[in-house]
Scaffold this motif. Structure first.
Motif, mmCIF file in Angstrom:
data_model
loop_
_atom_site.group_PDB
_atom_site.id
_atom_site.type_symbol
_atom_site.label_atom_id
_atom_site.label_comp_id
_atom_site.label_asym_id
_atom_site.label_seq_id
_atom_site.Cartn_x
_atom_site.Cartn_y
_atom_site.Cartn_z
ATOM 1 N N VAL B 37 0.857 -1.171 0.000
ATOM 2 C CA VAL B 37 0.000 0.000 0.000
ATOM 3 C C VAL B 37 0.894 1.222 0.000
ATOM 4 O O VAL B 37 1.792 1.344 0.839
ATOM 5 N N CYS B 38 0.687 2.118 -0.970
ATOM 6 C CA CYS B 38 1.484 3.337 -0.968
ATOM 7 C C CYS B 38 0.580 4.538 -1.198
ATOM 8 O O CYS B 38 -0.616 4.397 -1.469
ATOM 9 N N LYS B 45 -3.358 5.189 4.543
ATOM 10 C CA LYS B 45 -2.726 3.868 4.420
ATOM 11 C C LYS B 45 -2.663 3.153 5.764
ATOM 12 O O LYS B 45 -3.116 2.018 5.907
ATOM 13 N N SER B 46 -2.077 3.853 6.744
ATOM 14 C CA SER B 46 -1.927 3.234 8.055
ATOM 15 C C SER B 46 -3.282 2.914 8.666
ATOM 16 O O SER B 46 -3.486 1.849 9.235
ATOM 17 N N ASP B 166 3.399 -1.705 9.027
ATOM 18 C CA ASP B 166 3.046 -0.288 8.943
ATOM 19 C C ASP B 166 4.326 0.540 8.846
ATOM 20 O O ASP B 166 4.924 0.888 9.848
ATOM 21 N N VAL B 197 2.509 -1.387 4.224
ATOM 22 C CA VAL B 197 2.518 0.037 3.918
ATOM 23 C C VAL B 197 3.975 0.457 3.872
ATOM 24 O O VAL B 197 4.705 0.285 4.854
ATOM 25 N N MET B 214 -3.215 4.764 -2.545
ATOM 26 C CA MET B 214 -4.269 5.493 -1.831
ATOM 27 C C MET B 214 -3.999 6.984 -1.855
ATOM 28 O O MET B 214 -2.856 7.426 -1.819
#
Lengths: 372, 247
Positions: B37-38, B45-46, B166, B197, B214
């Motif tokens: 996830v970036c 994201k987190s 994370d 992430v 995202m």
């Protein structure tokens, strides 16, 4: 080592250098040093003469003391009255019991002070220890003569009040501190109310309420004895103060610690017992010990409801006509006893802090790198 | 792509006060899949991966993990958490416990594993993250990279089905990033389901099955890495990539 470290340049050498750097670094500093030396010279020799050189150390007859009055201290008073100061009016031939009780309490302190015994089992050890102390003091079982607690007194009573007080107040305070941070409004409200109410009232008034007002509210025929009432009042009082100290520690724990424990699936109580409290209590050690010390000395307030703690039994000894007038010696002795206990606690807490720092905090990093 | 989803987010929304952190998030992660996830900071994201083990509670939509829906039922949440490992940006090791004790805590107290067994497992895992010799040191005595590897091992000690990361390398000095990424690549090779992430685009290229981009609380674009890096479909993704790879 890849590069050579340079030796640290030496400062001014020797005792003379130290004197110049610390005592005579400037004119005002020099003057203060001289003034302090002058005061010491004026006060110390007379005190040493009085307290040691010209003192009367043992005499069964107060006359020897009377003769030396004004010249030397009468430590004979303490020697003569030591049983009463230690144990109050506890029956003379049974004094071994409170004496043994004091040893048991000292053993509890010692074991609790050693980190390798910081296990849940320590609580059981305390429970057992306190039971032994209670049995010894009360008697009535195992062929021990029953001794009603009106006769307990002296240093023993001070230690009893402080030890039992803290032994019960400390766990209670942890629950209060946790409750104050609870998500549940009722629990939080109760804990906040309790802590603020108790902290807003002087200990003296709590003791008065426990000894004078409480009996009025109890139904006829129900009596709780005076010592127990005082002890409960002190526990409730200490718990409120300790709770705030523990709460301070809890606030010092970063949110990440809670999240890491949550993420592993630990339940609230496991998270609290295994992750949060061990850290929070360590942070709280200095203020906790500070509160312990204050509480230890506050036990002397039970005088106002007629209990004979260390200080009161000294005062009572002084009322004996033969020994009146040796108050200075008596109170110096009392101060010394309080000081020994409080200073021990203080030194212990400093040592403990240093140990924990060395081992577990980032300061330890340098040591670790050197080892690697 | 395998058909069986182990994580499923359906129309998930999350607000912090008036601020909407997640907007209608739909995401399916298959067993064994690796998702990176970036997105720019503050894009959610987190928050999204923290919803997966309910460190954050979502306010609408459904979150299903390993067939269980996450709700206020604390029992279910604790069970899911014990199945989902998480690695944090700030490591969050327990500073009062040694590396070994950090690893054995949850197996002993949550899994009821005998202490001896838990220690054997812990040593084996420390070996796997290549720091068996640090087992008896406290976190403060370890470097950042070592701490993060202990944190990964701690999560693995629960034998999780899913691992969430994370920003695991964001708090590390540059020279320590590789040692942590190496461990993660190895973990991915072994078939772990991972949601990561990270800003480490090299890692995304080599490991990810899909990259999830995202922005402003939405999933803007999801694509295999070759496609995402080669030909991003949206302007926002293009802008983000030009910023992050532009130097």
């Amino acid at each position: 080592m890849s590069t050579l470290a340079l030796p640290r340049p030496a400062g001014a050498p020797g005792a003379l250098g130290w004197l110049r750097a610390n005592l005579f670094s400037s004119w005002p500093n020099g003057i203060l040093t001289l003034l302090a030396l002058y005061l010491l010279w004026r006060m110390l020799p007379p005190f040493v003469d009085w307290a040691f050189l010209d003192a009367v150390w043992s005499a069964t007859d107060p006359k020897a003391c009377r003769a030396a009055k004004g010249e030397g201290a009468c430590w004979a008073f303490v020697a003569e009255k030591h049983r009463f100061i230690l144990f109050g009016t506890y029956p003379y031939e049974e004094h071994w019991r409170p004496a043994l009780g004091i040893l048991v309490m000292l053993a509890l302190y010692t074991v609790s002070a050693l980190r390798r015994f910081w296990r849940p089992r320590l609580a059981l050890f305390w429970l057992a220890g306190l039971t032994v102390v209670g049995v010894l003091m009360w008697g009535g079982v195992f062929g021990l003569r029953y001794v009603e607690n009106e006769r307990w007194g002296g240093l023993m009573l001070t230690l009893l009040l402080a030890t039992f007080g803290l032994a019960f107040a400390f766990p209670l305070s942890i629950l209060l501190a946790l409750g104050r941070r609870s998500q549940l409004p009722m629990v939080r409200g109760f804990c906040v109310g309790y802590i603020e109410l108790i902290r807003g009232v002087p200990l003296i008034s709590l003791l008065f309420m426990a000894s004078v007002m409480l009996p009025l509210f109890l139904p006829a025929g129900v009596t709780i004895d005076k010592l127990l009432r005082a002890q409960i009042a002190m526990i409730l009082f200490a718990a409120a103060y300790l709770a705030e100290v523990v709460r301070g520690g809890l606030q010092g724990i970063p949110r990440g610690q809670y999240e890491a424990a949550d993420a592993l699936g630990l339940s609230y109580w496991k998270k609290t017992a295994l992750v949060v409290l061990p850290q929070a209590l360590r942070i709280s050690i200095p203020p906790l010990v500070n509160t312990f010390i204050g509480f230890f000395k506050d036990t002397s307030l039970v005088v106002i409801i007629g209990l004979f703690d260390l200080l009161t039994s000294i005062k009572v000894s002084l009322q004996e006509p033969a020994w009146t007038g040796f108050g200075v010696e008596a109170y110096i002795f009392a101060s010394l006893v309080y000081f020994v206990f409080c200073y021990t606690m203080s030194r212990y807490s400093q040592g403990l802090e240093r140990d924990l720092d060395r081992q577990e905090r980032p300061g330890a990093r340098m040591g670790a790198l050197r080892d690697a | 792509m395998p058909d069986q989803a182990i994580i499923e987010l359906q129309g998930v929304n999350k607000w912090f006060g008036a601020f909407q952190a997640l907007k209608n998030i739909d995401l399916k992660v298959a067993r064994g899949e690796k998702i990176v996830v970036c997105g720019p900071s503050g894009s959610g994201k987190s928050t999204m991966i923290r919803v997966i083990n309910r460190l954050e509670a979502h306010q609408s939509g459904r979150v299903l993990v390993d067939g269980t829906e996450l709700t206020d039922d604390l029992r279910a949440v604790e069970t899911i958490r014990s199945e989902v490992g998480m690695v944090f940006q700030q490591f969050n090791l327990f500073p009062h416990l040694t590396a070994l004790e950090n690893l054995t805590l949850a197996p002993i107290w949550v899994r009821k594993m005998p202490k001896r067994e838990a220690e054997a497992l812990a040593l084996q895992l420390l070996e796997r993250v290549r720091i068996p010799e640090q087992a008896h040191k406290y976190p403060a005595q370890l470097s950042g990279g070592q701490q993060q590897r202990v944190a990964i091992a701690r999560a693995l000690a629960m034998r999780p089905k899913i691992m969430l990361f994370d920003e695991p390398t964001s708090a590390l000095d540059p020279e320590m990033i590789k040692e942590v990424l190496d461990v993660m690549v190895e973990l991915a090779r072994e078939g772990m389901t991972m949601v990561v992430v990270t800003h480490e685009m090299g890692f995304a290229r080599t490991v990810a099955d899909r990259v999830c981009f995202m922005d402003a609380g939405e999933i803007v674009e999801t694509a295999p890495p070759a496609e995402f890096f080669g030909a991003p479909r949206t302007e926002r993704a293009k802008l983000f990539l030009s910023q992050i790879l532009g130097h």
